[in-house]
Design an enzyme around this catalytic site. Sequence first.
Site, short mmCIF file in Angstrom:
data_model
loop_
_atom_site.label_atom_id
_atom_site.label_comp_id
_atom_site.label_asym_id
_atom_site.label_seq_id
_atom_site.Cartn_x
_atom_site.Cartn_y
_atom_site.Cartn_z
N GLU A 191 0.86 -1.19 0.00
CA GLU A 191 0.00 0.00 0.00
C GLU A 191 0.89 1.23 0.00
O GLU A 191 1.25 1.76 1.05
CB GLU A 191 -0.93 -0.02 1.23
CG GLU A 191 -1.91 -1.17 1.19
CD GLU A 191 -2.68 -1.36 2.49
OE1 GLU A 191 -3.70 -2.09 2.46
OE2 GLU A 191 -2.28 -0.78 3.53
N GLU A 319 -6.24 -8.02 -0.31
CA GLU A 319 -6.66 -8.05 1.09
C GLU A 319 -8.14 -7.71 1.16
O GLU A 319 -8.60 -6.77 0.52
CB GLU A 319 -5.88 -7.04 1.94
CG GLU A 319 -4.39 -7.32 2.05
CD GLU A 319 -3.67 -6.27 2.90
OE1 GLU A 319 -4.38 -5.51 3.63
OE2 GLU A 319 -2.44 -6.20 2.83
#
Length: 535
Positions: A191, A319
């Site tokens: 991320e 995720e």
Amino acid sequence: MLIPCIRVKILYFTIIVVTAVVLASGCDKKNSTPEKDTPFIDNHEKASDAVRNMKLGWNIVNTLDATASYGMDSETSWGQPRVTRELIRAMADAGFGAIRVPVTWYNHMDEVGNVDIQWMDRVEEVVGYVLDANLYCILNVHHDTGEGSQWLHADLENMDSILPKFDTLWRQISVRFASYGDRLIFEGWNEILDSKNSWNFARDKKAYDAIDTLASTFVTAVRSTGGNNVGRNLIISTYAAASGGVSWAPTPDDVLEGFSLPKDSVEDHLIVEVHSYDPWLWGADHGKWTASCEQTNLAMFSRLEKWFTSKGIPVVIGEFGPSGGDSHSIEDRAEQAKYMRFFVHNARERGIGLFAWVNFMDGLDRMTLNWTFPDLAEAALKAWYGDGYSLPESGFTPSAINVRFDNLWSEYCLYLGDGLDMREYKGFRLELAEAPAPGDFQIKMQTQAQFHGETTSPDGQYPRIRNAVSEILFDKTCFDGDILWNINLQACRSDVSASVKRMALIRNDGMEEEISTGLDGAHSGWGCTIVSVSR
């Protein structure tokens, strides 16, 4: 702690090798006929096929990505035991088709990106467990990105220091795994954020250009190392792994509008990754799974279709999980199971790959191979395979849990839950395999307010442990309320060990209720390691 970067200059050489075949010794070059270059035959599995064949995936959560320490102990520094071959085999037997292996590298490499050989060996060992179980494996660069002082940012102004280190890291990873087959997939980063640490979309618009630069460097670095990396499938994550739909962004899909795949030397070997915990924090206040929640997720799937899958670009959601759903109550987990069924079903229908960020087996349960949240695991797998699926039984009850306490005041959780009403219980019984040395251990007990430091007077109860079997009675004058939050075995010196055999709460009527230690398997504590379990 951030490992400082030093500014280096790397001169990239392009080496062009021309091979000619001389048909006879001493042949005149102008009369010879050069052999045509042999065309590259792409026998590697296409990205679109890989995503379709992965089935449902799982993340090895909070393990190789942990950052609470440097060196080889980092794997267990967030309370999880070391990954074992048996854990991966249990996931495969349950029906998971892929494992994402999040890895943090900065606490295992020097300033310029050279990785410690022991760490690379350990990562390769875990990847081997996954591939040996005939599963797909995604290997990434994880908490090197994110909010804070991490070195890997989408920061165009500092690319001179970021890019060489990034390139060095991925070349090392690629060389180590060049001979591994197509079921191993590389993910460039997790991320990644801009220099302003902005989530959901980039406030620094140059961040999207920075991602383009990093993506191109990642692909080039991997392809240049040869072997199976020439046609290996690679994953490029969007900014912050975000999926758009942000009302306060310049445009709701700003993060997707600013994304583009890099050029590649082979076709159909790139995958886009996003993450989704929508609706954000819906489960934090005992949320219910409603039609509004469903619409939020359907809108996200529509965005992925608009920007990627409708254009033939394969997508994985690296995720997903019930955001804020940390409650262990039966009622809350029933709502979380609704989320799992809905999310997995809709992703499967759209051909999108999925990797759950849920501790289906957590903490101690990873060693005993028991399901921490069997209802959530079964809900997800049933949504993938159909109503005829049932979660296989596994695991065993240990006779003792062998714990090493590495630091002064490190703690192993004997009880940590939604609250223990001391009006119903008068104490507990703790059984160790043998009596500890004098001064090795004490018990730490606190209410929730004391646990979170919201009150310091009183600060809790701290009785010493001197015997193999101890019966501890609650002293209510040590607490600021009637609801006990935690009972921990705490080390009073560093480098001590204990074998925990049994923990039982004692009701007011004297009856005992045996409980599993380690938050029912979810966490072992901090500063300690579950070394082994005894059958």
